[in-house]
Design a protein around this motif. Structure first.
Motif, PDB file in Angstrom:
ATOM      1  N   UNK A  31       0.916  -1.066   0.019  1.00 34.58           N
ATOM      2  CA  UNK A  31       0.109   0.191  -0.044  1.00 34.58           C
ATOM      3  C   UNK A  31       1.015   1.108  -0.139  1.00 34.58           C
ATOM      4  N   UNK A  32       1.843   1.323   0.871  1.00 36.20           N
ATOM      5  CA  UNK A  32       2.670   2.359   0.798  1.00 36.20           C
ATOM      6  C   UNK A  32       3.485   2.671  -0.420  1.00 36.20           C
ATOM      7  N   UNK A  33       3.962   1.637  -0.972  1.00 38.00           N
ATOM      8  CA  UNK A  33       4.706   1.780  -2.295  1.00 38.00           C
ATOM      9  C   UNK A  33       3.922   2.233  -3.463  1.00 38.00           C
ATOM     10  N   UNK A  34       2.506   1.538  -3.599  1.00 39.59           N
ATOM     11  CA  UNK A  34       1.849   2.198  -4.652  1.00 39.59           C
ATOM     12  C   UNK A  34       1.183   3.522  -4.399  1.00 39.59           C
ATOM     13  N   UNK A  35       1.146   3.802  -3.130  1.00 37.88           N
ATOM     14  CA  UNK A  35       0.652   5.295  -2.973  1.00 37.88           C
ATOM     15  C   UNK A  35       1.921   6.439  -3.376  1.00 37.88           C
ATOM     16  N   UNK A  36       3.011   5.766  -2.930  1.00 35.67           N
ATOM     17  CA  UNK A  36       4.378   6.552  -3.370  1.00 35.67           C
ATOM     18  C   UNK A  36       4.282   6.759  -4.805  1.00 35.67           C
ATOM     19  N   UNK A  37       4.118   5.583  -5.492  1.00 35.36           N
ATOM     20  CA  UNK A  37       4.170   5.651  -7.033  1.00 35.36           C
ATOM     21  C   UNK A  37       3.090   6.397  -7.717  1.00 35.36           C
ATOM     22  N   UNK A  38       1.762   6.448  -7.058  1.00 36.45           N
ATOM     23  CA  UNK A  38       0.830   7.428  -7.416  1.00 36.45           C
ATOM     24  C   UNK A  38       1.198   8.809  -7.135  1.00 36.45           C
ATOM     25  N   UNK A  39       1.790   9.138  -5.994  1.00 33.90           N
ATOM     26  CA  UNK A  39       1.957  10.441  -5.463  1.00 33.90           C
ATOM     27  C   UNK A  39       3.192  11.148  -6.431  1.00 33.90           C
ATOM     28  N   UNK A  40       3.935  10.243  -6.792  1.00 34.91           N
ATOM     29  CA  UNK A  40       5.355  10.799  -7.656  1.00 34.91           C
ATOM     30  C   UNK A  40       4.926  10.681  -9.126  1.00 34.91           C
ATOM     31  N   UNK A  41       3.966  10.010  -9.440  1.00 30.94           N
ATOM     32  CA  UNK A  41       3.758  10.135 -10.830  1.00 30.94           C
ATOM     33  C   UNK A  41       2.565  11.219 -11.310  1.00 30.94           C
ATOM     34  N   UNK A  42       1.770  11.481 -10.311  1.00 29.32           N
ATOM     35  CA  UNK A  42       0.479  12.521 -10.698  1.00 29.32           C
ATOM     36  C   UNK A  42       0.872  13.728  -9.738  1.00 29.32           C
ATOM     37  N   UNK A  45       5.424  14.425 -10.961  1.00 25.64           N
ATOM     38  CA  UNK A  45       5.412  14.052 -12.276  1.00 25.64           C
ATOM     39  C   UNK A  45       6.979  13.043 -12.413  1.00 25.64           C
ATOM     40  N   UNK A  46       7.284  12.448 -11.354  1.00 24.20           N
ATOM     41  CA  UNK A  46       8.236  11.615 -11.626  1.00 24.20           C
ATOM     42  C   UNK A  46       8.342  10.407 -10.515  1.00 24.20           C
ATOM     43  N   UNK A  47       8.052   9.258 -11.096  1.00 30.44           N
ATOM     44  CA  UNK A  47       7.725   8.049 -10.189  1.00 30.44           C
ATOM     45  C   UNK A  47       8.950   7.241 -10.105  1.00 30.44           C
ATOM     46  N   UNK A  48       9.477   6.510  -8.999  1.00 31.18           N
ATOM     47  CA  UNK A  48      10.747   5.917  -8.977  1.00 31.18           C
ATOM     48  C   UNK A  48      10.560   4.635  -9.860  1.00 31.18           C
ATOM     49  N   UNK A  49      11.735   4.411 -10.339  1.00 28.58           N
ATOM     50  CA  UNK A  49      11.922   3.263 -11.303  1.00 28.58           C
ATOM     51  C   UNK A  49      11.550   1.841 -10.280  1.00 28.58           C
ATOM     52  N   UNK A  50      11.971   1.571  -9.053  1.00 26.27           N
ATOM     53  CA  UNK A  50      11.913   0.450  -8.374  1.00 26.27           C
ATOM     54  C   UNK A  50      10.791   0.394  -8.004  1.00 26.27           C
ATOM     55  N   UNK A  51       9.533   1.186  -8.053  1.00 25.10           N
ATOM     56  CA  UNK A  51       8.404   1.070  -7.395  1.00 25.10           C
ATOM     57  C   UNK A  51       7.517   0.072  -8.045  1.00 25.10           C
TER      58      UNK A  51
END
Length: 108
Positions: A31-42, A45-51
């Protein structure tokens, strides 16, 4: 034999609780990583490669360990009524070939 059963039940209970805590930890990480990916992407405007690979890894392990817990408590979804209705009409080989054709040639 009675002592072995008692010891085995204690070991089983400890392992079961340990797996439950591991599954809860993996779910929290997912849950934490998917939220971090969502936050980073939208938002940033930059999501982590490892996410995404990490979330996929968590999902796979959560599925495998969760299925162990569910089967251990006999809480899996039963297919008895489905198999009873199929057994009256078709044989196992017919079911196998139908499922094979559906998996090999999916409709688009």
């Amino acid at each position: 034999m009675d002592k072995f059963e008692t010891v085995w039940k204690k070991i089983d209970a400890v392992l079961f609780q340990f797996l439950r805590h591991i599954c809860a930890l993996i779910l929290g990480a997912l849950v934490a990583v998917v939220f971090f990916i969502f936050f980073g992407r939208y938002v940033m405007h930059h999501s982590p490669m490892w996410g995404e690979p990490f979330s996929l890894l968590c999902l796979v392990w959560l599925s495998l360990l969760g299925s162990v817990l569910v089967v251990r408590k006999n809480e899996h979804l039963p297919l008895r009524c489905l198999m009873k209705s199929w057994a009256k009409r078709v044989s196992f080989s017919q079911i196998f070939w139908r499922l094979s054709v559906c998996l090999l040639f999916p409709s688009s």
